[in-house]
Design an enzyme around this catalytic site. Structure first.
Site, PDB file in Angstrom:
ATOM      1  N   ARG A  37       0.467  14.191  13.366  1.00  0.00           N
ATOM      2  CA  ARG A  37       0.720  14.015  11.920  1.00  0.00           C
ATOM      3  C   ARG A  37       0.843  15.364  11.206  1.00  0.00           C
ATOM      4  NH1 ARG A  37      -1.806   8.676   9.580  1.00  0.00           N
ATOM      5  NH2 ARG A  37       0.301   8.553   8.744  1.00  0.00           N
ATOM      6  N   ARG A  79      -8.515  -0.371   4.962  1.00  0.00           N
ATOM      7  CA  ARG A  79      -7.661   0.656   4.334  1.00  0.00           C
ATOM      8  C   ARG A  79      -6.307   0.075   3.957  1.00  0.00           C
ATOM      9  NH1 ARG A  79      -6.907   5.798   7.647  1.00  0.00           N
ATOM     10  NH2 ARG A  79      -5.794   6.223   5.718  1.00  0.00           N
ATOM     11  N   ILE A 137       2.375  18.390   8.803  1.00  0.00           N
ATOM     12  CA  ILE A 137       2.869  18.348   7.409  1.00  0.00           C
ATOM     13  C   ILE A 137       3.902  19.457   7.177  1.00  0.00           C
ATOM     14  CG2 ILE A 137       0.783  17.270   6.454  1.00  0.00           C
ATOM     15  CD1 ILE A 137      -0.063  20.062   5.445  1.00  0.00           C
ATOM     16  N   ASP A 138       4.458  19.992   8.259  1.00  0.00           N
ATOM     17  CA  ASP A 138       5.409  21.116   8.121  1.00  0.00           C
ATOM     18  C   ASP A 138       6.611  20.774   7.251  1.00  0.00           C
ATOM     19  OD1 ASP A 138       5.962  19.340  10.276  1.00  0.00           O
ATOM     20  OD2 ASP A 138       7.476  20.705  11.006  1.00  0.00           O
ATOM     21  N   LEU A 139       7.075  19.535   7.308  1.00  0.00           N
ATOM     22  CA  LEU A 139       8.264  19.164   6.507  1.00  0.00           C
ATOM     23  C   LEU A 139       7.918  19.103   5.015  1.00  0.00           C
ATOM     24  CD1 LEU A 139       9.765  16.404   8.837  1.00  0.00           C
ATOM     25  CD2 LEU A 139      10.425  18.823   8.671  1.00  0.00           C
ATOM     26  N   LYS A 193       0.843  -1.207   0.000  1.00  0.00           N
ATOM     27  CA  LYS A 193       0.000   0.000   0.000  1.00  0.00           C
ATOM     28  C   LYS A 193       0.873   1.250   0.000  1.00  0.00           C
ATOM     29  CE  LYS A 193      -1.731   1.491   4.114  1.00  0.00           C
ATOM     30  NZ  LYS A 193      -1.402   2.871   4.493  1.00  0.00           N
ATOM     31  N   ASN A 194       1.916   1.248   0.847  1.00  0.00           N
ATOM     32  CA  ASN A 194       2.696   2.479   1.044  1.00  0.00           C
ATOM     33  C   ASN A 194       3.749   2.709  -0.033  1.00  0.00           C
ATOM     34  OD1 ASN A 194       1.088   2.909   3.201  1.00  0.00           O
ATOM     35  ND2 ASN A 194       2.598   2.326   4.744  1.00  0.00           N
ATOM     36  N   CYS A 200      -5.131   7.858   9.741  1.00  0.00           N
ATOM     37  CA  CYS A 200      -5.326   7.229  11.051  1.00  0.00           C
ATOM     38  C   CYS A 200      -5.030   8.223  12.175  1.00  0.00           C
ATOM     39  CB  CYS A 200      -4.360   6.045  11.193  1.00  0.00           C
ATOM     40  SG  CYS A 200      -4.863   4.614  10.255  1.00  0.00           S
ATOM     41  N   ARG A 210      -4.112  10.123   4.690  1.00  0.00           N
ATOM     42  CA  ARG A 210      -2.859  10.872   4.790  1.00  0.00           C
ATOM     43  C   ARG A 210      -2.217  11.017   3.414  1.00  0.00           C
ATOM     44  NH1 ARG A 210       0.291  14.128   8.049  1.00  0.00           N
ATOM     45  NH2 ARG A 210       2.490  13.796   7.617  1.00  0.00           N
ATOM     46  N   ASP A 239       4.627   0.459  12.199  1.00  0.00           N
ATOM     47  CA  ASP A 239       3.418  -0.155  11.629  1.00  0.00           C
ATOM     48  C   ASP A 239       3.239  -1.599  12.063  1.00  0.00           C
ATOM     49  OD1 ASP A 239       3.479   1.557   8.389  1.00  0.00           O
ATOM     50  OD2 ASP A 239       3.029   2.214  10.415  1.00  0.00           O
TER      51      ASP A 239
HETATM   52  C1  EPZ Z   1       4.138   6.843   6.355  1.00  0.00           C
HETATM   53  O1  EPZ Z   1       3.352   7.851   6.974  1.00  0.00           O
HETATM   54  C2  EPZ Z   1       3.229   5.630   6.260  1.00  0.00           C
HETATM   55  N1  EPZ Z   1       2.082   5.959   5.422  1.00  0.00           N
HETATM   56  C3  EPZ Z   1       2.765   5.219   7.658  1.00  0.00           C
HETATM   57  O2  EPZ Z   1       1.997   4.025   7.512  1.00  0.00           O
HETATM   58  C4  EPZ Z   1       3.993   4.905   8.502  1.00  0.00           C
HETATM   59  O3  EPZ Z   1       3.572   4.613   9.826  1.00  0.00           O
HETATM   60  C5  EPZ Z   1       4.927   6.126   8.530  1.00  0.00           C
HETATM   61  O4  EPZ Z   1       5.270   6.497   7.176  1.00  0.00           O
HETATM   62  C6  EPZ Z   1       6.212   5.849   9.290  1.00  0.00           C
HETATM   63  O5  EPZ Z   1       6.862   4.752   8.734  1.00  0.00           O
HETATM   64  C7  EPZ Z   1       2.236   5.972   4.067  1.00  0.00           C
HETATM   65  O6  EPZ Z   1       3.312   5.752   3.540  1.00  0.00           O
HETATM   66  C8  EPZ Z   1       1.005   6.256   3.283  1.00  0.00           C
HETATM   67  P1  EPZ Z   1       6.156  10.212   8.520  1.00  0.00           P
HETATM   68  P2  EPZ Z   1       3.886   9.374   7.029  1.00  0.00           P
HETATM   69  O7  EPZ Z   1       6.043  11.463   7.737  1.00  0.00           O
HETATM   70  O8  EPZ Z   1       4.600   9.708   5.776  1.00  0.00           O
HETATM   71  C9  EPZ Z   1       6.142  13.492  11.900  1.00  0.00           C
HETATM   72  C10 EPZ Z   1       0.202   2.591   7.849  1.00  0.00           C
HETATM   73  O9  EPZ Z   1      -0.204   2.027   8.882  1.00  0.00           O
HETATM   74  N2  EPZ Z   1       6.074  14.460  10.794  1.00  0.00           N
HETATM   75  O10 EPZ Z   1       7.412   9.394   8.429  1.00  0.00           O
HETATM   76  O11 EPZ Z   1       2.764  10.230   7.476  1.00  0.00           O
HETATM   77  C11 EPZ Z   1       4.816  12.774  12.076  1.00  0.00           C
HETATM   78  O12 EPZ Z   1       3.939  13.536  12.867  1.00  0.00           O
HETATM   79  C12 EPZ Z   1       0.611   4.044   7.904  1.00  0.00           C
HETATM   80  O13 EPZ Z   1       0.343   2.035   6.721  1.00  0.00           O
HETATM   81  C13 EPZ Z   1       6.216  15.822  11.072  1.00  0.00           C
HETATM   82  O14 EPZ Z   1       6.403  16.216  12.219  1.00  0.00           O
HETATM   83  O15 EPZ Z   1       4.947   9.251   8.221  1.00  0.00           O
HETATM   84  C14 EPZ Z   1       5.221  11.490  12.742  1.00  0.00           C
HETATM   85  O16 EPZ Z   1       5.337  11.697  14.137  1.00  0.00           O
HETATM   86  C15 EPZ Z   1       0.374   4.675   9.268  1.00  0.00           C
HETATM   87  N3  EPZ Z   1       6.124  16.711  10.055  1.00  0.00           N
HETATM   88  C16 EPZ Z   1       6.612  11.206  12.159  1.00  0.00           C
HETATM   89  O17 EPZ Z   1       7.053  12.439  11.590  1.00  0.00           O
HETATM   90  C17 EPZ Z   1       5.908  16.311   8.751  1.00  0.00           C
HETATM   91  O18 EPZ Z   1       5.842  17.177   7.854  1.00  0.00           O
HETATM   92  C18 EPZ Z   1       6.624  10.137  11.089  1.00  0.00           C
HETATM   93  O19 EPZ Z   1       5.835  10.590  10.043  1.00  0.00           O
HETATM   94  C19 EPZ Z   1       5.759  14.934   8.497  1.00  0.00           C
HETATM   95  C20 EPZ Z   1       5.854  14.027   9.534  1.00  0.00           C
END
Ligand code: EPZ
Length: 418
Positions: free
Chosen positions: A121, A397, A123-125, A22-23, A116, A92, A305
């Site tokens: 979560r 999902r 999106i600042d980055l 999926k991811n 979820c 997301r 995950d």
């Molecule tokens: C991806 O989410 C996956 N989703 C998630 O899988 C997975 O848990 C996660 O990566 C970590 O491996 C998809 O790929 C669709 P992150 P993502 O950005 O990209 C913080 C599942 O169960 N952050 O690595 O949203 C955020 O709040 C899902 O399949 C910021 O602060 O994860 C979190 O604490 C759940 N600012 C941490 O980073 C940002 O701009 C990790 O988030 C972005 C993220």
């Protein structure tokens, strides 16, 4: 409303081919926006999030069809730069459209993504990455609009190795002028799959899978055919299902190297795992041993995950284990539901202290998010009596008909529509 009903106490047996990831599929479908033409993308699982992504692409003017795991996607007439709010809020991954739409159309308007409820979560980055590439950002009435006639390559340091932000910046940078270097990039296998897909389209990217990714901008890309990698989280879920319910299964279409952390933990707890090419043989005939301490972290660390599924496994172990969740601050919602099945788990300051019990008792529980829901299904496989899992739309999902997958492995599980 649909629920899963599970009769526990039966060891698993049988063979199952693992679904596409999926991811990996979600960012790859978004990346197709970067070129005009016909794409054929294979091994795309039939999931709610995939349906939403395809609905968004159709609303943007593309033409997407999904049959028997293959997505036929024509992006020639794509011309709309505003991602529909109702669809944006459903998952997301809708944020993944920002980079490619901006790169292709010179403008994109999004609202805040859904997904979820496992933490803030932010999106600042993502936003900082796109503006670093030269986009002008405006935020008003809940909408965020980016504009850029031509994006320009630059060096970007991610304060956290965010998977999504790494992917969004990669997709925006492939058509930028000049070189973009992403430092402290996420290293997940799905990012390597996205790099391979984009390079097949004519991009010039290297370094995915390491913490530094270099993208040399190119003037245009072409449509391609591509096959998605297997889903390592679904693979890990079934591996842990055997650890929880015992039995002996074979999983095919796996990439064991994507699960090194889990395989190490499961083996030290007593699960027998043999791997050969894309085949993984998993056997367990007794309660697992406890595992001292697991800390979830970005790849190649233990994946967040699989944290909920591992917790179910350790909640039946002989002894006490500790799991520390460092990626998402709100990802222990399954603990209360597991306690209702007889688990003994104490949460303190982001760590779960898990004292193993010999048996769960079946009852009615509620899925609160995708992986917590999958974990409750695993608990039901081992519980005495019947377990009903509610709110299973969360599970749909990420798992392509999970009940059919588990029935192939001998589980007594059915989907009940009320
Ligand atoms: C991806 O989410 C996956 N989703 C998630 O899988 C997975 O848990 C996660 O990566 C970590 O491996 C998809 O790929 C669709 P992150 P993502 O950005 O990209 C913080 C599942 O169960 N952050 O690595 O949203 C955020 O709040 C899902 O399949 C910021 O602060 O994860 C979190 O604490 C759940 N600012 C941490 O980073 C940002 O701009 C990790 O988030 C972005 C993220």
């Amino acid at each position: 409303m649909e629920t899963f009903t599970i009769e526990g106490g039966r060891p698993l047996s049988g063979s199952l081919r693992i679904q596409g990831a999926k991811n990996a599929a979600l960012p790859i479908l978004a990346a197709a926006v970067l070129a005009e033409g016909q794409f054929h993308i294979y091994d795309v699982p039939h999931l709610k999030d995939i349906d939403v992504m395809l609905q968004i692409l159709n609303e943007l003017g593309a033409n997407a069809k999904h049959t028997d795991g293959c997505v036929d996607l024509d992006t020639t007439s794509l011309s709309v730069s505003h991602v529909p709010d109702d669809l944006m809020g459903q998952m997301r991954s809708s944020i993944f459209l920002a980079g490619p739409l901006l790169a292709r159309l010179g403008e994109v308007t999004i609202s805040r993504p859904g997904g979820c409820l496992i933490g803030e979560r932010r999106i600042d980055l993502h936003l900082a990455g796109l503006t670093a590439l030269g986009a002008k950002m405006e935020e008003a009435e809940g909408y965020i609009t980016f504009r850029a006639k031509q994006l320009r390559g630059t060096n970007i340091f991610l304060s956290f190795p965010s998977v999504g932000a790494t992917e969004n910046v990669m997709m925006a940078a492939v058509l930028a002028k000049g070189m973009t270097r992403i430092c402290n990039a996420a290293r997940e296998p799905e990012i390597v799959d996205l790099q391979n897909f984009l390079n097949a389209m004519g991009a010039r990217i290297r370094g995915a899978g390491t913490d530094t990714i270099e993208i040399q901008g190119v003037p245009r890309l072409r449509s391609v055919s591509y096959r998605i990698i297997p889903d390592r989280i679904v693979t890990g879920t079934h591996l842990l299902a055997v650890g929880v319910a015992q039995g002996h299964i074979e999983l095919t279409n796996t990439i064991p190297e994507h699960l090194t952390a889990l395989i190490e933990v499961a083996r030290s707890c007593g699960v027998e795992i043999k791997t050969y090419h894309d085949i993984m043989e998993v056997k367990s005939t007794s309660r697992p041993r406890a595992y001292d301490r697991i800390i979830t972290s970005p790849f190649p660390g233990f994946p967040t995950d699989l944290q909920a599924q591992l917790m179910v496994f350790l909640a039946q172990a002989k002894g006490t284990s500790v799991i520390k969740e460092t990626v998402f601050e709100g990802r222990f919602k399954h603990v209360n539901e597991l306690a209702r099945m007889g688990a003994s788990i104490y949460v303190d300051l982001g760590s779960a202290i898990i004292r193993g019990v010999s048996r769960f008792t079946g009852t009615s529980v509620e899925a609160t998010d995708l992986r917590a829901g999958a974990a409750l299904v695993l608990a039901g496989l081992a519980a005495e009596g019947t377990t009903t899992v509610e709110q299973i739309h969360h599970i749909d999902r990420g798992y392509d008909r999970l009940e059919l997958q588990l029935q192939r492995l001998g589980a007594r599980i059915s989907r009940i529509s009320q």
